[in-house]
Design a protein around this motif. Sequence first.
Motif, PDB file in Angstrom:
ATOM      1  N   PRO A  38       0.818  -1.218   0.000  1.00 49.64           N
ATOM      2  CA  PRO A  38       0.000   0.000   0.000  1.00 49.64           C
ATOM      3  C   PRO A  38       0.851   1.268   0.000  1.00 49.64           C
ATOM      4  N   ARG A  39       2.061   1.157   0.496  1.00 45.86           N
ATOM      5  CA  ARG A  39       2.953   2.308   0.561  1.00 45.86           C
ATOM      6  C   ARG A  39       3.560   2.662  -0.796  1.00 45.86           C
ATOM      7  N   THR A  40       3.870   1.647  -1.589  1.00 46.22           N
ATOM      8  CA  THR A  40       4.550   1.910  -2.860  1.00 46.22           C
ATOM      9  C   THR A  40       3.609   1.968  -4.052  1.00 46.22           C
ATOM     10  N   LEU A  41       2.562   1.133  -4.046  1.00 47.14           N
ATOM     11  CA  LEU A  41       1.630   1.050  -5.166  1.00 47.14           C
ATOM     12  C   LEU A  41       2.366   1.145  -6.517  1.00 47.14           C
ATOM     13  N   PRO A  42       3.274   0.189  -6.778  1.00 45.03           N
ATOM     14  CA  PRO A  42       4.081   0.267  -8.005  1.00 45.03           C
ATOM     15  C   PRO A  42       3.271  -0.023  -9.263  1.00 45.03           C
ATOM     16  N   LEU A  43       3.775   0.486 -10.368  1.00 45.90           N
ATOM     17  CA  LEU A  43       3.236   0.112 -11.668  1.00 45.90           C
ATOM     18  C   LEU A  43       3.716  -1.303 -11.948  1.00 45.90           C
ATOM     19  N   ARG A  44       2.923  -2.092 -12.645  1.00 42.97           N
ATOM     20  CA  ARG A  44       3.371  -3.446 -12.998  1.00 42.97           C
ATOM     21  C   ARG A  44       4.252  -3.347 -14.235  1.00 42.97           C
ATOM     22  N   ARG A  45       5.541  -3.166 -13.968  1.00 41.15           N
ATOM     23  CA  ARG A  45       6.512  -3.061 -15.057  1.00 41.15           C
ATOM     24  C   ARG A  45       7.563  -4.142 -14.890  1.00 41.15           C
ATOM     25  N   ILE A  46       8.020  -4.645 -16.013  1.00 44.94           N
ATOM     26  CA  ILE A  46       9.107  -5.621 -16.005  1.00 44.94           C
ATOM     27  C   ILE A  46      10.384  -4.857 -15.661  1.00 44.94           C
ATOM     28  N   GLU A  47      11.034  -5.259 -14.573  1.00 43.61           N
ATOM     29  CA  GLU A  47      12.266  -4.590 -14.145  1.00 43.61           C
ATOM     30  C   GLU A  47      13.509  -5.432 -14.423  1.00 43.61           C
ATOM     31  N   ALA A  48      13.305  -6.725 -14.687  1.00 37.09           N
ATOM     32  CA  ALA A  48      14.411  -7.608 -15.048  1.00 37.09           C
ATOM     33  C   ALA A  48      13.820  -8.793 -15.801  1.00 37.09           C
ATOM     34  N   ILE A  49      14.625  -9.358 -16.701  1.00 31.25           N
ATOM     35  CA  ILE A  49      14.189 -10.526 -17.470  1.00 31.25           C
ATOM     36  C   ILE A  49      15.403 -11.392 -17.752  1.00 31.25           C
ATOM     37  N   GLY A  50      15.221 -12.704 -17.688  1.00 27.63           N
ATOM     38  CA  GLY A  50      16.331 -13.594 -17.970  1.00 27.63           C
ATOM     39  C   GLY A  50      15.877 -15.032 -18.098  1.00 27.63           C
ATOM     40  N   ASP A  51      16.800 -15.888 -18.521  1.00 26.81           N
ATOM     41  CA  ASP A  51      16.500 -17.306 -18.674  1.00 26.81           C
ATOM     42  C   ASP A  51      16.391 -18.011 -17.330  1.00 26.81           C
ATOM     43  N   SER A  52      16.900 -17.380 -16.270  1.00 25.45           N
ATOM     44  CA  SER A  52      16.862 -17.987 -14.938  1.00 25.45           C
ATOM     45  C   SER A  52      16.595 -16.909 -13.896  1.00 25.45           C
ATOM     46  N   LEU A  53      16.236 -17.357 -12.691  1.00 22.35           N
ATOM     47  CA  LEU A  53      16.056 -16.413 -11.597  1.00 22.35           C
ATOM     48  C   LEU A  53      17.374 -15.715 -11.278  1.00 22.35           C
ATOM     49  N   GLY A  54      18.468 -16.458 -11.393  1.00 27.64           N
ATOM     50  CA  GLY A  54      19.791 -15.874 -11.145  1.00 27.64           C
ATOM     51  C   GLY A  54      20.076 -14.697 -12.062  1.00 27.64           C
ATOM     52  N   GLU A  55      19.701 -14.819 -13.330  1.00 30.34           N
ATOM     53  CA  GLU A  55      19.893 -13.712 -14.270  1.00 30.34           C
ATOM     54  C   GLU A  55      19.054 -12.511 -13.866  1.00 30.34           C
ATOM     55  N   CYS A  56      17.817 -12.759 -13.433  1.00 31.91           N
ATOM     56  CA  CYS A  56      16.953 -11.655 -12.979  1.00 31.91           C
ATOM     57  C   CYS A  56      17.566 -10.964 -11.768  1.00 31.91           C
ATOM     58  N   LEU A  57      18.032 -11.746 -10.808  1.00 27.43           N
ATOM     59  CA  LEU A  57      18.660 -11.173  -9.617  1.00 27.43           C
ATOM     60  C   LEU A  57      19.874 -10.330  -9.984  1.00 27.43           C
ATOM     61  N   ARG A  58      20.703 -10.862 -10.863  1.00 23.83           N
ATOM     62  CA  ARG A  58      21.902 -10.149 -11.296  1.00 23.83           C
ATOM     63  C   ARG A  58      21.540  -8.832 -11.986  1.00 23.83           C
ATOM     64  N   MET A  59      20.517  -8.856 -12.836  1.00 21.74           N
ATOM     65  CA  MET A  59      20.103  -7.650 -13.541  1.00 21.74           C
ATOM     66  C   MET A  59      19.579  -6.599 -12.559  1.00 21.74           C
TER      67      MET A  59
END
Length: 81
Positions: A38-59
Motif C-alpha cells: 500500500p505504501r509503494t503502489l508500483p506500476l506493474r513493469r518488467i524490471e528484469a528478465i532472464g532465462d533464470s532467476l539468477g539472471e533476474c537477480l543479477r540484472m
Amino acid sequence: MASTVDSRKVIGRSPESLRVQERLALAGKHIALELYTPRTLPLRRIEAIGDSLGECLRMLKERGLDPKQFEFTLLTLPYQI
C-alpha cells in the motif's frame, strides 16, 4: 516459429502490454515485478528478465535495485497453441 526479441527492450513495460509475437518469443523467461505494498503502489513493469532467476537477480543488482522488493514469475505463452 517465434521470432527473436531483444529482451532488454521489454524492461519498463507492463507484461500485459507485450504483443503476441513478443510473448511467444519470450515464453519461458523469468521476469521481476516490484512487489505491491500500500505504501509503494508500483506500476506493474518488467524490471528484469532472464532465462533464470539468477539472471533476474543479477540484472536487478546491476541496476541498483533490491531483489527483496520484487516478485518473480515465468512468462508463459499467450494462449495454447
